[in-house]
Design an enzyme around this catalytic site. Structure first.
Site, PDB file in Angstrom:
ATOM      1  N   GLU A  91      -4.142   5.878  17.136  1.00  0.00           N
ATOM      2  CA  GLU A  91      -2.757   5.606  17.545  1.00  0.00           C
ATOM      3  C   GLU A  91      -2.314   6.655  18.558  1.00  0.00           C
ATOM      4  O   GLU A  91      -2.788   7.789  18.516  1.00  0.00           O
ATOM      5  CB  GLU A  91      -1.822   5.709  16.339  1.00  0.00           C
ATOM      6  CG  GLU A  91      -2.064   4.671  15.275  1.00  0.00           C
ATOM      7  CD  GLU A  91      -1.250   4.974  14.031  1.00  0.00           C
ATOM      8  OE1 GLU A  91      -0.015   4.853  14.107  1.00  0.00           O
ATOM      9  OE2 GLU A  91      -1.838   5.346  13.016  1.00  0.00           O
ATOM     10  N   ASP A 112      -3.441  -5.183   2.164  1.00  0.00           N
ATOM     11  CA  ASP A 112      -3.945  -4.304   3.214  1.00  0.00           C
ATOM     12  C   ASP A 112      -3.731  -5.132   4.474  1.00  0.00           C
ATOM     13  O   ASP A 112      -4.507  -6.043   4.766  1.00  0.00           O
ATOM     14  CB  ASP A 112      -5.429  -3.986   3.019  1.00  0.00           C
ATOM     15  CG  ASP A 112      -5.946  -3.085   4.125  1.00  0.00           C
ATOM     16  OD1 ASP A 112      -5.336  -3.082   5.222  1.00  0.00           O
ATOM     17  OD2 ASP A 112      -6.948  -2.397   3.918  1.00  0.00           O
ATOM     18  N   HIS A 113      -2.643  -4.849   5.204  1.00  0.00           N
ATOM     19  CA  HIS A 113      -2.244  -5.799   6.245  1.00  0.00           C
ATOM     20  C   HIS A 113      -3.297  -5.920   7.353  1.00  0.00           C
ATOM     21  O   HIS A 113      -3.317  -6.903   8.080  1.00  0.00           O
ATOM     22  CB  HIS A 113      -0.860  -5.466   6.810  1.00  0.00           C
ATOM     23  CG  HIS A 113      -0.826  -4.230   7.648  1.00  0.00           C
ATOM     24  ND1 HIS A 113      -0.568  -3.001   7.127  1.00  0.00           N
ATOM     25  CD2 HIS A 113      -1.037  -4.047   8.966  1.00  0.00           C
ATOM     26  CE1 HIS A 113      -0.626  -2.106   8.099  1.00  0.00           C
ATOM     27  NE2 HIS A 113      -0.904  -2.719   9.223  1.00  0.00           N
ATOM     28  N   LYS A 140      -5.067  -9.547   9.985  1.00  0.00           N
ATOM     29  CA  LYS A 140      -5.174  -9.663  11.448  1.00  0.00           C
ATOM     30  C   LYS A 140      -6.302 -10.645  11.790  1.00  0.00           C
ATOM     31  O   LYS A 140      -7.381 -10.574  11.207  1.00  0.00           O
ATOM     32  CB  LYS A 140      -5.475  -8.291  12.067  1.00  0.00           C
ATOM     33  CG  LYS A 140      -4.315  -7.311  11.941  1.00  0.00           C
ATOM     34  CD  LYS A 140      -4.696  -5.969  12.538  1.00  0.00           C
ATOM     35  CE  LYS A 140      -3.644  -4.915  12.275  1.00  0.00           C
ATOM     36  NZ  LYS A 140      -2.389  -5.110  12.981  1.00  0.00           N
ATOM     37  N   HIS A 149      -7.597   0.650   5.198  1.00  0.00           N
ATOM     38  CA  HIS A 149      -7.848  -0.217   6.359  1.00  0.00           C
ATOM     39  C   HIS A 149      -9.262  -0.041   6.911  1.00  0.00           C
ATOM     40  O   HIS A 149      -9.988  -1.009   7.133  1.00  0.00           O
ATOM     41  CB  HIS A 149      -6.885   0.103   7.501  1.00  0.00           C
ATOM     42  CG  HIS A 149      -5.446   0.046   7.122  1.00  0.00           C
ATOM     43  ND1 HIS A 149      -4.928  -0.944   6.340  1.00  0.00           N
ATOM     44  CD2 HIS A 149      -4.402   0.853   7.435  1.00  0.00           C
ATOM     45  CE1 HIS A 149      -3.621  -0.737   6.180  1.00  0.00           C
ATOM     46  NE2 HIS A 149      -3.292   0.349   6.829  1.00  0.00           N
ATOM     47  N   ASP A 181      -4.051   7.507   4.291  1.00  0.00           N
ATOM     48  CA  ASP A 181      -3.190   6.510   4.925  1.00  0.00           C
ATOM     49  C   ASP A 181      -3.993   5.416   5.620  1.00  0.00           C
ATOM     50  O   ASP A 181      -3.564   4.264   5.646  1.00  0.00           O
ATOM     51  CB  ASP A 181      -2.273   7.211   5.945  1.00  0.00           C
ATOM     52  CG  ASP A 181      -1.218   6.270   6.500  1.00  0.00           C
ATOM     53  OD1 ASP A 181      -0.562   5.589   5.694  1.00  0.00           O
ATOM     54  OD2 ASP A 181      -1.053   6.217   7.738  1.00  0.00           O
ATOM     55  N   LYS A 234       0.840  -1.182   0.000  1.00  0.00           N
ATOM     56  CA  LYS A 234       0.000   0.000   0.000  1.00  0.00           C
ATOM     57  C   LYS A 234       0.889   1.252   0.000  1.00  0.00           C
ATOM     58  O   LYS A 234       2.031   1.156   0.428  1.00  0.00           O
ATOM     59  CB  LYS A 234      -0.926  -0.020   1.199  1.00  0.00           C
ATOM     60  CG  LYS A 234      -0.215   0.247   2.548  1.00  0.00           C
ATOM     61  CD  LYS A 234      -1.136   0.725   3.613  1.00  0.00           C
ATOM     62  CE  LYS A 234      -0.721   2.072   4.105  1.00  0.00           C
ATOM     63  NZ  LYS A 234      -1.200   2.467   5.412  1.00  0.00           N
TER      64      LYS A 234
HETATM   65  P1  NDP Z   1      11.927   2.455   2.592  1.00  0.00           P
HETATM   66  O1  NDP Z   1      12.117   3.815   2.020  1.00  0.00           O
HETATM   67  O2  NDP Z   1      12.428   2.158   3.944  1.00  0.00           O
HETATM   68  O3  NDP Z   1      12.589   1.396   1.604  1.00  0.00           O
HETATM   69  C1  NDP Z   1      12.506   1.528   0.215  1.00  0.00           C
HETATM   70  C2  NDP Z   1      13.265   0.402  -0.441  1.00  0.00           C
HETATM   71  O4  NDP Z   1      13.178   0.562  -1.851  1.00  0.00           O
HETATM   72  C3  NDP Z   1      14.732   0.383  -0.090  1.00  0.00           C
HETATM   73  O5  NDP Z   1      15.148  -0.946  -0.069  1.00  0.00           O
HETATM   74  C4  NDP Z   1      15.367   1.103  -1.281  1.00  0.00           C
HETATM   75  O6  NDP Z   1      16.675   0.717  -1.510  1.00  0.00           O
HETATM   76  C5  NDP Z   1      14.509   0.572  -2.393  1.00  0.00           C
HETATM   77  N1  NDP Z   1      14.556   1.457  -3.568  1.00  0.00           N
HETATM   78  C6  NDP Z   1      13.954   2.648  -3.743  1.00  0.00           C
HETATM   79  N2  NDP Z   1      14.217   3.131  -4.963  1.00  0.00           N
HETATM   80  C7  NDP Z   1      15.031   2.213  -5.565  1.00  0.00           C
HETATM   81  C8  NDP Z   1      15.636   2.123  -6.846  1.00  0.00           C
HETATM   82  N3  NDP Z   1      15.478   3.065  -7.791  1.00  0.00           N
HETATM   83  N4  NDP Z   1      16.363   1.055  -7.123  1.00  0.00           N
HETATM   84  C9  NDP Z   1      16.540   0.087  -6.210  1.00  0.00           C
HETATM   85  N5  NDP Z   1      16.000   0.097  -4.964  1.00  0.00           N
HETATM   86  C10 NDP Z   1      15.256   1.159  -4.669  1.00  0.00           C
HETATM   87  O7  NDP Z   1      10.364   2.162   2.457  1.00  0.00           O
HETATM   88  P2  NDP Z   1       9.470   1.227   3.410  1.00  0.00           P
HETATM   89  O8  NDP Z   1      10.146  -0.066   3.578  1.00  0.00           O
HETATM   90  O9  NDP Z   1       9.091   2.000   4.598  1.00  0.00           O
HETATM   91  O10 NDP Z   1       8.150   1.066   2.539  1.00  0.00           O
HETATM   92  C11 NDP Z   1       8.084   0.205   1.430  1.00  0.00           C
HETATM   93  C12 NDP Z   1       6.634   0.058   1.011  1.00  0.00           C
HETATM   94  O11 NDP Z   1       5.902  -0.516   2.073  1.00  0.00           O
HETATM   95  C13 NDP Z   1       5.932   1.375   0.677  1.00  0.00           C
HETATM   96  O12 NDP Z   1       5.010   1.138  -0.343  1.00  0.00           O
HETATM   97  C14 NDP Z   1       5.203   1.711   1.953  1.00  0.00           C
HETATM   98  O13 NDP Z   1       4.071   2.523   1.723  1.00  0.00           O
HETATM   99  C15 NDP Z   1       4.794   0.316   2.405  1.00  0.00           C
HETATM  100  N6  NDP Z   1       4.536   0.226   3.838  1.00  0.00           N
HETATM  101  C16 NDP Z   1       5.537   0.467   4.731  1.00  0.00           C
HETATM  102  C17 NDP Z   1       5.290   0.377   6.085  1.00  0.00           C
HETATM  103  C18 NDP Z   1       6.366   0.576   7.084  1.00  0.00           C
HETATM  104  O14 NDP Z   1       6.055   0.479   8.285  1.00  0.00           O
HETATM  105  N7  NDP Z   1       7.597   0.865   6.693  1.00  0.00           N
HETATM  106  C19 NDP Z   1       3.934   0.044   6.593  1.00  0.00           C
HETATM  107  C20 NDP Z   1       2.978  -0.232   5.569  1.00  0.00           C
HETATM  108  C21 NDP Z   1       3.289  -0.138   4.241  1.00  0.00           C
HETATM  109  P3  NDP Z   1      17.941   1.494  -0.878  1.00  0.00           P
HETATM  110  O15 NDP Z   1      17.490   2.034   0.455  1.00  0.00           O
HETATM  111  O16 NDP Z   1      18.933   0.404  -0.737  1.00  0.00           O
HETATM  112  O17 NDP Z   1      18.296   2.586  -1.804  1.00  0.00           O
END
Ligand code: NDP
Length: 521
Positions: free
Chosen positions: A252, A213-214, A218, A276, A271, A184
């Protein structure tokens, strides 16, 4: 052929599973298809905190078939050994079951690889294809591929196009299935969701798309349908004749923490409410499906959204309320106001609280309001659905000072997981005093089992090809349509009252104008 099953080791207490009569003789886990799972964004926050621990628990529970491979794909440079060390470190920090057992870890680690890659570079997708083809050749069960998009949403289309160019699309894979899990949010408004869907459907037909949609993973959310349709006593009163209103809360206590940059472009409506909270509404309001089939269930959920009265721009002031938290104290420590959070614009107009009233125009729900609210920095962390029934038609009991409260059925989703029924009872004694009392069921103490984390369930389902707990495109699109007038109004009109609520409270006072019966947090 029925799925193979295993008993999972998620005991909340020390008593063995068989000692609990509610679980004796039961098996709880289903083994998935062997496949290679590619995590795009494997160096990111979601992977280390949620996805990796979920894979680990599936492995610990014996649900991950032996020939399953894990491939990380992101920009941060790792070789395979370095990525395995990174995973071990993250599991030590985030696993729900404590630091990984060494022997068991080895049996997973040997199946983990990593490709240092940029999503813009086709050569890295060719490298991925070569790796997958080589693994498929080695495995008698090779060919199945699950692509998990755990990346910032703007790069989803790019990855999907690159998969097609590299011949990693489902039609080029003759040896097994190819599915895509999409994190999402699916779009940031109606137009962008439709644009993303156009990209997705060029490569993956709907039967291969798993939109996460986590919340749907649940256990208490899955139990909404069981409560309604595995019992006879609720359905006869589950309608406009007996229900006065339904309120759905996702509150929250935390602020935006380190996700200010993302959140400031999103807000509470996008969000939480559009996905959700609206999915909870669909489960509460849907008609019984004709079967347990994923599409039978998802069709009924879509029909709820289709029946919700489409708000118009001129309705927004009457049906929606927004708020933004100011500075204050949380747990005795000073807490920043939203506009001072990292990566948030100092004049931000983004809402950290949203409340919306929807009406469902069908025979079951006509004239029953559904109130939805979600916010950050509120008094308590609490997600729940409260169904408030109508008051008794004639007052027979109670001394004149006693209030006779309506019955309320509360489905608790987090952090408490359970069901609570409020009803009126006579206080012992010669007088006719009436007080509200509660009948409570708690999953943890009832089944003496911890609910598996949502991601564990969802990844397992995607590997099995079960789409029940994933949102279908028609529902996603309709949910965007329903919130669009609110989004457009809030984007066009600044709220000069922001910040308009204090941390640790109930949200903005204006929420009470929308609905005076909110349950206190
Ligand atoms: P982050 O920004 O922490 O991580 C993004 C990831 O994508 C990193 O591994 C980054 O690699 C990689 N990335 C981005 N652009 C590139 C590129 N051009 N080439 C290669 N790798 C790339 O995001 P999140 O993990 O927080 O979120 C990921 C998804 O999950 C999103 O859609 C978010 O909405 C969803 N989400 C996240 C939650 C959370 O709690 N974090 C909760 C619910 C949903 P690098 O850093 O190595 O460059």
């Amino acid at each position: 052929m029925p799925d193979a099953v295993v008993t999972q080791a998620h005991d909340a207490g020390s008593r063995p599973a068989a000692a609990n009569p509610l679980r004796s003789g039961l098996t709880t886990g289903r083994i998935s298809d062997a496949c290679n799972i590619v995590f795009f964004g494997a160096s990111g926050d979601l992977f280390k905190r949620m996805l990796l621990p979920a894979i680990w628990e599936l492995h610990r529970g014996g649900i991950l078939p032996a020939q399953t491979g894990i491939i990380g794909f992101a920009r941060t440079a790792f070789d395979d050994a370095g990525f395995r060390d990174y995973c071990h470190e993250q599991l030590t920090a985030f696993s729900t079951s404590g630091p990984p057992d060494d022997e068991l870890w080895k049996t997973l680690a040997e199946r983990i690889s990593y490709i240092t890659a940029d999503f813009t570079d086709p050569a890295h997708f060719t490298q991925l294809k070569d790796l997958l083809d080589a693994r498929d050749k080695k495995s008698s069960k090779g060919g199945n591929r699950l692509f998990y998009l755990a990346t910032p949403p703007p790069v989803f289309p790019q990855i999907i196009r690159q998969l097609q160019t590299a011949k990693l699309d489902p039609h080029s894979n003759k040896k097994g299935w190819t599915r895509v899990v999409i994190e999402k949010p699916f779009g940031t408004d109606l137009a962008s969701a439709r644009a993303l869907q156009r990209e997705v459907e060029q490569v993956f037909d709907e039967s291969r798309v798993y939109r996460i949609d986590h919340y749907l993973g649940k256990e208490p959310v899955q139990d909404i349908m069981a409560l309604r349709f595995a019992n006879t006593i609720f359905e006869p009163v589950w309608n406009r004749n007996y229900v006065d209103s339904v309120q759905i809360t996702a509150a929250e206590t935390l602020g935006v923490e380190e996700r200010g940059g993302y959140y400031d472009g999103a807000g509470a409506l996008r969000d939480m409410i559009q996905n959700h909270v609206m999915n909870l509404l669909a489960l509460v309001a849907m008609e019984p499906p004709s079967s347990n089939d994923a599409d039978a269930i998802r069709t009924e959920k879509y029909k709820v959204f289709a029946a919700i009265r489409q708000p118009k721009l001129e309705d927004v002031a009457q049906i929606a309320v927004r708020g933004q938290y100011g500075k204050g104290t949380v747990d005795g420590k000073p807490a920043k106001e939203y506009r001072e959070e990292d990566d948030v614009r100092p004049d931000s107009n983004t809402e950290t609280f949203a409340a919306v009233k929807f009406e469902i125009e069908n025979w079951r729900w006509a004239s029953v309001p559904f109130y939805l609210r979600s916010g950050k920095r509120l008094a308590r962390k609490r997600s729940e659905i409260a169904v408030t029934f109508k008051s008794v038609p004639h007052r027979l009991y109670g001394e004149s000072t006693d209030a006779i409260e309506p019955n309320v059925l509360v489905l608790k989703i987090q952090p408490d997981e359970g069901i609570s029924m409020r009803f009126e009872a006579k206080v012992p004694g010669s007088k006719q005093h009436i007080r509200s009392v509660f009948m409570d069921f708690n999953y943890g103490t009832g089944f003496r089992i911890e609910s598996p984390p949502a991601y564990e369930r969802l990844i397992g389902d995607a590997m099995r090809g079960d789409q029940t707990l994933f949102t279908r495109w028609d529902a996603v699109e309709r949910a965007w349509e329903l919130v669009t007038p609110i989004l457009e109004t809030w984007l066009a009109e600044r709220d000069s009252s922001f910040p308009n609520y204090l941390p640790g409270g109930q949200g903005p006072a204006t929420a009470d104008k929308l609905f005076s019966g909110w349950r206190p947090l």
